[in-house]
Scaffold this active site. Structure first.
Site, PDB file in Angstrom:
ATOM      1  N   GLY A  58      11.553 -18.592   8.237  1.00 13.50           N
ATOM      2  CA  GLY A  58      11.546 -17.629   8.123  1.00 13.50           C
ATOM      3  C   GLY A  58      11.110 -16.064   8.091  1.00 13.50           C
ATOM      4  O   GLY A  58      11.831 -15.769   9.532  1.00 13.50           O
ATOM      5  N   PHE A  59      11.539 -15.123   7.022  1.00 14.69           N
ATOM      6  CA  PHE A  59      12.375 -13.452   7.436  1.00 14.69           C
ATOM      7  C   PHE A  59      10.713 -13.671   8.415  1.00 14.69           C
ATOM      8  O   PHE A  59      10.805 -13.196  10.063  1.00 14.69           O
ATOM      9  CB  PHE A  59      11.647 -12.692   6.550  1.00 14.69           C
ATOM     10  CG  PHE A  59      12.028 -11.066   6.572  1.00 14.69           C
ATOM     11  CD1 PHE A  59      12.657 -10.932   6.908  1.00 14.69           C
ATOM     12  CD2 PHE A  59      11.268 -10.970   6.126  1.00 14.69           C
ATOM     13  CE1 PHE A  59      12.499  -9.382   7.994  1.00 14.69           C
ATOM     14  CE2 PHE A  59      10.599  -9.827   6.477  1.00 14.69           C
ATOM     15  CZ  PHE A  59      11.564  -8.591   6.898  1.00 14.69           C
ATOM     16  N   LYS A 111      -0.269 -24.281  -3.816  1.00 14.51           N
ATOM     17  CA  LYS A 111      -0.903 -25.611  -2.347  1.00 14.51           C
ATOM     18  C   LYS A 111      -0.832 -24.880  -1.132  1.00 14.51           C
ATOM     19  O   LYS A 111      -1.398 -25.051  -0.415  1.00 14.51           O
ATOM     20  CB  LYS A 111       0.206 -26.398  -2.420  1.00 14.51           C
ATOM     21  CG  LYS A 111      -0.141 -27.184  -4.224  1.00 14.51           C
ATOM     22  CD  LYS A 111       0.970 -28.493  -4.028  1.00 14.51           C
ATOM     23  CE  LYS A 111       0.266 -29.972  -3.545  1.00 14.51           C
ATOM     24  NZ  LYS A 111       1.247 -31.112  -3.545  1.00 14.51           N
ATOM     25  N   GLY A 117      -8.054 -25.809  10.044  1.00 15.22           N
ATOM     26  CA  GLY A 117      -8.919 -27.277  10.273  1.00 15.22           C
ATOM     27  C   GLY A 117      -8.144 -27.111  11.239  1.00 15.22           C
ATOM     28  O   GLY A 117      -8.262 -27.290  12.815  1.00 15.22           O
ATOM     29  N   TYR A 154       0.852 -16.632  -7.252  1.00 16.60           N
ATOM     30  CA  TYR A 154       1.010 -15.876  -5.739  1.00 16.60           C
ATOM     31  C   TYR A 154      -0.474 -15.092  -5.159  1.00 16.60           C
ATOM     32  O   TYR A 154      -1.209 -15.357  -4.248  1.00 16.60           O
ATOM     33  CB  TYR A 154       2.220 -15.400  -5.474  1.00 16.60           C
ATOM     34  CG  TYR A 154       2.450 -14.421  -4.135  1.00 16.60           C
ATOM     35  CD1 TYR A 154       2.775 -15.279  -3.167  1.00 16.60           C
ATOM     36  CD2 TYR A 154       2.546 -12.917  -3.816  1.00 16.60           C
ATOM     37  CE1 TYR A 154       3.335 -14.720  -1.141  1.00 16.60           C
ATOM     38  CE2 TYR A 154       2.488 -12.307  -2.690  1.00 16.60           C
ATOM     39  CZ  TYR A 154       3.058 -13.168  -1.537  1.00 16.60           C
ATOM     40  OH  TYR A 154       3.219 -13.088  -0.390  1.00 16.60           O
ATOM     41  N   THR A 171       7.773  -4.944   2.940  1.00 10.09           N
ATOM     42  CA  THR A 171       8.570  -5.116   5.374  1.00 10.09           C
ATOM     43  C   THR A 171      10.046  -5.709   4.604  1.00 10.09           C
ATOM     44  O   THR A 171      10.421  -6.690   3.735  1.00 10.09           O
ATOM     45  CB  THR A 171       7.488  -5.940   5.539  1.00 10.09           C
ATOM     46  OG1 THR A 171       6.566  -6.267   5.880  1.00 10.09           O
ATOM     47  CG2 THR A 171       8.427  -6.066   7.425  1.00 10.09           C
TER      48      THR A 171
END
Ligand code: NAD
Ligand code: UDP
Length: 323
Positions: A17-18, A99, A110, A153, A183
């Site tokens: 991602g970015f 999720k 974990g 979100y 950002t």
């Protein structure tokens, strides 16, 4: 080989991602080996294309909301950055967003516990919701609508913070939480819907800039290299409570549109569209904690950062046009 074995090893979820790709570059520059894990749901393999053939870099295509299996690896850090992040993305992907904030955080914690690694959560200013305290300090608990469209979100990230603190308190994991404020910079997707690529893309195409509402809502934009520097410093600290990282330079969205038109010398006009539900009216980080704990503050001026970003999108739209 022995020299390589001594390098710290970091997992970066959302590494294509970015932010994850910039973080990966920084960690490699700091002498880490990096394992990027990403299911490419909003990421772009081109963000890590330059790392092909780098012996210290490995990419695993995987959904971290499912169990993460890395039996042979010794890990020192787990950076959990995977999540749709633009309002358009998380409105289109509400369940995967919930999720990855919940199950993905559980799985990555974990993993950190199993490997005795430090854990760094990419949280967000959205934890403050539509804030009633301004600027936002880390001890403000926020004003979030849990059942509104942005709730998928905001609540996923708030759950992720709660889970991270529980692993810290109960399992004694060395965790850190960064609350990232808006950002921007190279490698954002031109069409991810966030205001920086939206306005630059519209100005490049000579189209009107779509300001939502009357444009009086505020945001404070941080250039990506400053953000990554703050996150790296936080990862090296022993501070476990959330830390805001962002640039306090606040402006209205209308002012931001006008700045884009001015800096790009664009002929675009401004077109007003309805304000999305629960769009925060103000947002500005109080960064006194980051200054005190990390000795960090942003360095890149708005005009400098935005010019680099415009250049990136100009080139990206040219190469998209020539394909
Ligand atoms: P991005 O969409 O560019 O990157 C997110 C990456 O996560 C993508 O590559 C995507 O494919 C990957 N991903 C999503 N779900 C996944 C899953 N289940 N398994 C594996 N990979 C998955 O967004 P970004 O701006 O780089 O955001 C990175 C992180 O920073 C996110 O956690 C986001 O919430 C947080 N953040 C970003 C900002 C910002 O201004 N950019 C602000 C606040 C918080
Ligand atoms: N915005 C806008 N026009 C656009 C995209 C966004 O006016 O084309 C506004 C949006 O309503 C919000 C601000 O710009 O007030 C920042 O939006 P963004 O999606 O970048 O992120 P947010 O800070 O809301 O998470």
């Amino acid at each position: 080989m022995p020299a390589r074995a001594k390098k710290p090893v970091s997992v970066v979820t959302g590494g294509a991602g970015f932010l994850g790709s910039h973080l990966t570059d920084r960690l490699l520059a700091e002498g880490h080996r990096v394992i990027a894990i990403d299911n490419l749901i909003t990421g772009n393999p081109a963000n890590i294309g330059h790392l092909a053939g780098n012996a210290d870099f490995r990419f695993i295509k995987h959904n971290v909301s499912n169990f993460i299996f890395l039996p042979e690896e010794k890990l020192d850090y787990v950076f959990h950055f995977a999540s749709p992040a633009s309002p358009i993305d998380y409105l289109e992907l509400p369940i995967p967003t919930l999720k990855v904030g919940a199950l993905g955080t559980h799985n990555t914690l974990g993993l950190a516990k199993d490997k005795k690694a430090a854990f760094i959560l990419a949280s967000t200013s959205e934890c403050y919701g539509d804030p009633l305290v301004h600027p936002q300090k880390e001890d403000y608990w926020g004003n979030v609508n849990p059942i509104g469209p942005r709730g998928v979100y905001d609540e996923a990230k708030r759950f992720a913070e709660a889970m991270t603190m529980a692993y810290h308190r109960y399992h004694k994991i060395d965790t850190k939480i960064v609350r990232i404020f808006n950002t921007y910079g190279p490698r954002m997707r031109l069409r991810d819907g966030r205001v920086v690529p939206a306005f630059i893309g519209q100005a490049l195409a000579g189209k009107p800039l779509t300001v939502f509402g009357d444009g009086s809502q505020t945001r404070s934009f941080c250039y990506v290299s400053d953000l990554i520097d703050g996150i790296f410093k936080l990862s090296q600290s022993k501070f476990h409570e959330p830390v805001n990282i962002g640039n306090p330079r606040e402006m209205t969205i209308k002012q931001f549109a006008e700045e884009i038109i001015r800096i790009m010398g664009a002929k675009s006009s401004i077109e007003y569209k309805p304000l999305p539900e629960d769009d925060p009216k103000v947002r500005q980080p109080d960064i006194s904690r980051a200054k005190k704990i990390l000795g960090w503050q942003p360095k890149v001026e708005f005009e400098e950062g935005i010019k680099k970003t415009i250049e990136y999108f100009r080139n990206a739209s040219k190469s998209a046009g020539s394909n």
